[in-house]
Enzyme design. Sequence first.
Site, PDB file in Angstrom:
ATOM      1  N   LYS A 162       0.678  -1.236   0.106  1.00 39.52           N
ATOM      2  CA  LYS A 162       0.061   0.050   0.154  1.00 39.52           C
ATOM      3  C   LYS A 162       0.895   1.172  -0.158  1.00 39.52           C
ATOM      4  O   LYS A 162       2.078   1.259   0.718  1.00 39.52           O
ATOM      5  CB  LYS A 162      -1.048  -0.100   1.247  1.00 39.52           C
ATOM      6  CG  LYS A 162      -1.844   1.154   1.449  1.00 39.52           C
ATOM      7  CD  LYS A 162      -2.711   0.671   2.455  1.00 39.52           C
ATOM      8  CE  LYS A 162      -3.955   1.888   2.722  1.00 39.52           C
ATOM      9  NZ  LYS A 162      -4.640   1.622   3.792  1.00 39.52           N
ATOM     10  N   SER A 164      -9.705   1.435   2.862  1.00 41.54           N
ATOM     11  CA  SER A 164      -8.812   2.057   2.088  1.00 41.54           C
ATOM     12  C   SER A 164      -7.557   1.415   1.177  1.00 41.54           C
ATOM     13  O   SER A 164      -7.190   1.934   0.203  1.00 41.54           O
ATOM     14  CB  SER A 164      -8.082   3.360   2.800  1.00 41.54           C
ATOM     15  OG  SER A 164      -7.196   2.598   3.722  1.00 41.54           O
ATOM     16  N   SER A 173      -9.880  -1.255   6.997  1.00 45.09           N
ATOM     17  CA  SER A 173      -8.948  -0.890   5.424  1.00 45.09           C
ATOM     18  C   SER A 173      -8.471  -2.116   5.013  1.00 45.09           C
ATOM     19  O   SER A 173      -8.046  -2.185   3.856  1.00 45.09           O
ATOM     20  CB  SER A 173      -8.419   0.191   5.463  1.00 45.09           C
ATOM     21  OG  SER A 173      -9.210   1.303   5.850  1.00 45.09           O
TER      22      SER A 173
END
Lengths: 490, 96
Positions: A79, A154, A178
């Site tokens: 990420k 996310s 997330s």
Amino acid sequence: MRLHELNVREIAAGVRARKFSAVEVFDDCLDRSVACEGKVAALITTTVDVGRSQARRIDERLSKGEDPGPLAGVPVVLKDNMCTRGVRTTAGSRILGDWAPPYDATVWRLLQEAGAVLLGKANMDEFAMGNTTSTSAFGPTANPWDLTRVPGGSSGGSAAVVSAGYVPFSLGSDTGGSIRQPASYCGICGLKPTYGMVSRYGLIAYGSSLDQIGPFTRNVEDMALVMGILARQDPRDSTSTCGTRGECFSKLSDGMKGKRVALVRDFKEFTLDQGIAEAMKKTIAALESAGAEMVEVSLPTVGRYAVACYYAIAASEAHTNLARFDGVRYGYTVDSSTGLKDMFQEVRSFGFGGEVKSRIIAGTCLTEPVRSEQYYVAATRVRTLIAREFSEAFQNADCILQPVTPSLAPKIGEADEDAMKGYESDLYTLPVNMAGLPGYSFFTGHYDAGLGLPVGLQLVGPRWSDGELLNMGFALEKALGAPVIAKAGL
Amino acid sequence: MKLDSDAVRAIALEGRLSLTDAELAGAVRYINNFLEMVDRFKELDLTNVEPFAFAESVECPLREDVVGVFPNGKEILAARSTGTGPAFTVPRIMGE
């Protein structure tokens, strides 16, 4: 079978046995990502040169008779809120510009030491604030199972790359769901470890008392392998209290006999999509067949106050953490001839997107001296009640089975006018972060009423029960089947 | 009590944000909905409930409190947005 379709253990074993090279694996995964990326848009940066050079080094070490480690030549995506030395790290925001960190996050250092190679940095909601990956300054990511739908967020990019077969595993971060929510939307496995299990050194902070890094994989054995590498104490993160607990991932067991799995009485009144309600029934039947005993627990404070409590705390912490983005130390800046305040304002007003600005304003408002006691301090007291409620629940249960979300993946752009309604959909995930618990999101199958979307559920356990959750996940994966790679529009 | 646009603009400025008129209208709506959500806490009796500190009951392990040299000092300075030489440079502060 092409190399990108192999799982983590198969790639590492094949590379170590020299059945195929790390470079061949990297190039096949890269080909897959190039083929899908026009439709899925899961990556902010593709690290072709860095990754291929790392793969080449793995092959060289093997040719000298060295062992590159348990992840030899396995491509990974991180990420884009995890620092990678010399590789652009954006947190999904334009405020960081082309900033390339001068150091590696501890998780990335550990993966490199284990032989992993970097394929890219994944798209994400800006500063991890969102649950669709649509607040990214780099545009939305699509769900590989249905390109018109969101992959969740996310960590939507990290979930999409594993679901679409770019890489066999990736890392995301979970502040209020997330990792678990995008894993569920994309039909793969996602673990939000116990707070303190995995170092956050080098993770760009959002809500420091809630943030936790964890992996996405396509099966539970890969999850255990990766967690065995990441779960260790790090002197650079004072919240890292793992000790030797990482050893719990060394061997999985599918024994469920006598395990007490709880359903939450207070969640019964909430509506679920049909596909999720059916998945709950199917999973309960699988657990009972495997020898588990189903029980009930009560979490009334969680049901009524968790969403408000979470957003009060997360916004307050975000407003503090994001104060450091000022145009002086790194990233985007402007001409500062009119003074420091003007510079800060110009940089931040241009650099941050709408959702981030909203949460900074909320956090500033809640922590002002005139309101702090009424809202922020009150939220921290409610949080104590929530953590206590979970502790009491686990006196009577080994874990809790619950949905990840009340509905399946929504269409891209289908956001609620009222942001608070969107926040309510996080009810099943964010209490887990508030109490510092582990949560394992697992695949249960596909919902076939014209959608074909994957359906995920989660197991939540007491602190440090991560290994036990994966054991239960192992039994469920045998009963319900493992995730498969999505076509991603090809 | 609902916040008006002047109050929200002032809060945004404290957060070092200046808002356009359209952004301000959205922020007023957002923050008032947010406050309505967290007003729920008033239903609870929180007397004698300690604020949540940390999920772990054991103390956080701390490093030894000694000065060390960060190995990548030159890279850190190279990554800065403003200034040259061996330091960060910030704009005028006096009089702000």
